[in-house]
Design a protein around this motif. Sequence first.
Motif, PDB file in Angstrom:
ATOM      1  N   PHE A   1      10.027  58.690  77.696  1.00 37.40           N
ATOM      2  CA  PHE A   1       9.801  58.931  76.403  1.00 37.40           C
ATOM      3  C   PHE A   1       9.040  59.467  75.886  1.00 37.40           C
ATOM      4  CE2 PHE A   1      12.900  55.436  75.148  1.00 37.40           C
ATOM      5  CZ  PHE A   1      13.115  54.788  75.988  1.00 37.40           C
TER       6      PHE A   1
ATOM      7  N   TYR B   1      14.036  56.255  82.284  1.00 33.71           N
ATOM      8  CA  TYR B   1      14.302  55.879  80.870  1.00 33.71           C
ATOM      9  C   TYR B   1      12.576  56.681  80.415  1.00 33.71           C
ATOM     10  CZ  TYR B   1      18.311  53.134  81.777  1.00 33.71           C
ATOM     11  OH  TYR B   1      19.856  52.934  82.349  1.00 33.71           O
TER      12      TYR B   1
ATOM     13  N   LEU C   1      10.616  53.139  80.611  1.00 35.06           N
ATOM     14  CA  LEU C   1      10.965  52.450  80.658  1.00 35.06           C
ATOM     15  C   LEU C   1      11.668  51.628  81.912  1.00 35.06           C
ATOM     16  CD1 LEU C   1      10.931  49.985  78.338  1.00 35.06           C
ATOM     17  CD2 LEU C   1      13.850  51.194  78.152  1.00 35.06           C
TER      18      LEU C   1
ATOM     19  N   ASP D   1      12.302  45.714  83.995  1.00 30.00           N
ATOM     20  CA  ASP D   1      11.315  44.609  82.976  1.00 30.00           C
ATOM     21  C   ASP D   1      11.427  44.589  81.512  1.00 30.00           C
ATOM     22  OD1 ASP D   1       8.199  44.941  83.825  1.00 30.00           O
ATOM     23  OD2 ASP D   1       9.835  46.456  82.481  1.00 30.00           O
ATOM     24  N   TYR D   2      12.183  46.767  80.647  1.00 29.33           N
ATOM     25  CA  TYR D   2      11.871  46.369  79.370  1.00 29.33           C
ATOM     26  C   TYR D   2      10.305  46.473  78.896  1.00 29.33           C
ATOM     27  CZ  TYR D   2      17.014  46.231  80.119  1.00 29.33           C
ATOM     28  OH  TYR D   2      18.173  46.462  80.552  1.00 29.33           O
ATOM     29  N   LYS D   3       9.171  46.765  79.580  1.00 31.36           N
ATOM     30  CA  LYS D   3       7.818  47.152  79.022  1.00 31.36           C
ATOM     31  C   LYS D   3       7.321  48.243  78.626  1.00 31.36           C
ATOM     32  CE  LYS D   3       6.418  42.642  79.865  1.00 31.36           C
ATOM     33  NZ  LYS D   3       7.771  41.591  80.680  1.00 31.36           N
ATOM     34  N   LEU D   4       7.942  49.075  78.090  1.00 32.19           N
ATOM     35  CA  LEU D   4       7.234  50.679  78.005  1.00 32.19           C
ATOM     36  C   LEU D   4       5.638  50.741  78.985  1.00 32.19           C
ATOM     37  CD1 LEU D   4       7.619  52.518  75.234  1.00 32.19           C
ATOM     38  CD2 LEU D   4       9.251  52.574  77.481  1.00 32.19           C
TER      39      LEU D   4
ATOM     40  N   TYR E   1       5.991  59.869  73.415  1.00 31.87           N
ATOM     41  CA  TYR E   1       5.279  59.532  71.534  1.00 31.87           C
ATOM     42  C   TYR E   1       4.237  60.247  71.099  1.00 31.87           C
ATOM     43  CZ  TYR E   1       8.459  55.150  71.692  1.00 31.87           C
ATOM     44  OH  TYR E   1       8.811  54.103  71.716  1.00 31.87           O
TER      45      TYR E   1
ATOM     46  N   LYS F   1      13.414  60.767  73.911  1.00 30.95           N
ATOM     47  CA  LYS F   1      13.554  60.781  75.403  1.00 30.95           C
ATOM     48  C   LYS F   1      14.556  61.123  76.160  1.00 30.95           C
ATOM     49  CE  LYS F   1      17.280  57.069  73.068  1.00 30.95           C
ATOM     50  NZ  LYS F   1      17.778  57.831  71.847  1.00 30.95           N
TER      51      LYS F   1
ATOM     52  N   ILE G   1      17.524  59.145  78.777  1.00 25.35           N
ATOM     53  CA  ILE G   1      18.628  58.492  78.732  1.00 25.35           C
ATOM     54  C   ILE G   1      19.394  58.733  80.415  1.00 25.35           C
ATOM     55  CG2 ILE G   1      19.670  56.500  79.030  1.00 25.35           C
ATOM     56  CD1 ILE G   1      17.272  55.779  77.761  1.00 25.35           C
TER      57      ILE G   1
ATOM     58  N   PHE H   1       2.946  53.385  79.775  1.00 21.79           N
ATOM     59  CA  PHE H   1       2.593  54.262  79.119  1.00 21.79           C
ATOM     60  C   PHE H   1       1.474  55.535  79.919  1.00 21.79           C
ATOM     61  CE2 PHE H   1       3.853  54.145  74.636  1.00 21.79           C
ATOM     62  CZ  PHE H   1       4.093  53.036  74.643  1.00 21.79           C
TER      63      PHE H   1
END
Lengths: 112, 113
Positions: free
Chosen positions: A34, A32, A94, A97-100, A36, A49, A51, A102
Amino acid sequence: AQSVAQPEDQVNVAEGNPLTVKCTYSVSGNPYLFWYVQYPNRGLQFLLKYITGDNLVKGSYGFEAEFNKSQTSFHLKKPSALVSDSALYFCATLPNDYKLSFGAGTTVTVRA
Amino acid sequence: ETGVTQTPRHLVMGMTNKKSLKCEQHLGHNAMYWYKQSAKKPLELMFVYSLEERVENNSVPSRFSPECPNSSHLFLHLHTLQPEDSALYLCASSQESQNYGYTFGSGTRLTVV
């Protein structure tokens, strides 16, 4: 560990020229990914993003990114850069653990 | 506006002061985060709250104290800071188990004098 890398600290282009900001990923399974953007003294704004689905993803402000599985890349592109595109760009992934996570960021300067 | 609001936008404080940063989200998200962004350094994840419980504290000094009273609000309490704590502090929220990424606030620019 799942991570992204941005190999360039800075990218300088002339207005009207194509802009590319590079990102490579190291992710097991389906990534996943992204992008920014951060303008001076502001928070990060979501651009686009990936997916699943089409490898070419279109986002805000005329930006797009191409997911390339064979090269493990997710480069951000804009066909014709504007001076107002000058900003700090972050690639992110991502993990489960769903912690982006960077990248270090790439400073883009578009000169008039 | 992104739906995540941070106040104040700017803060100057002395090393002996106590202050708090506030973050509020109206997106119905169930996770909130504090990041520190210093010049020429990568984004540093400081704290993660999931369903109002702190699930991560990345070796942050005790002079930074987070508080999450409910799923919409997140605070960062500051006391006896050092000049090297001067940075942009970013709050973000997300809906865990969804792959939509984070929504960030505009940040609080903190200067410790």
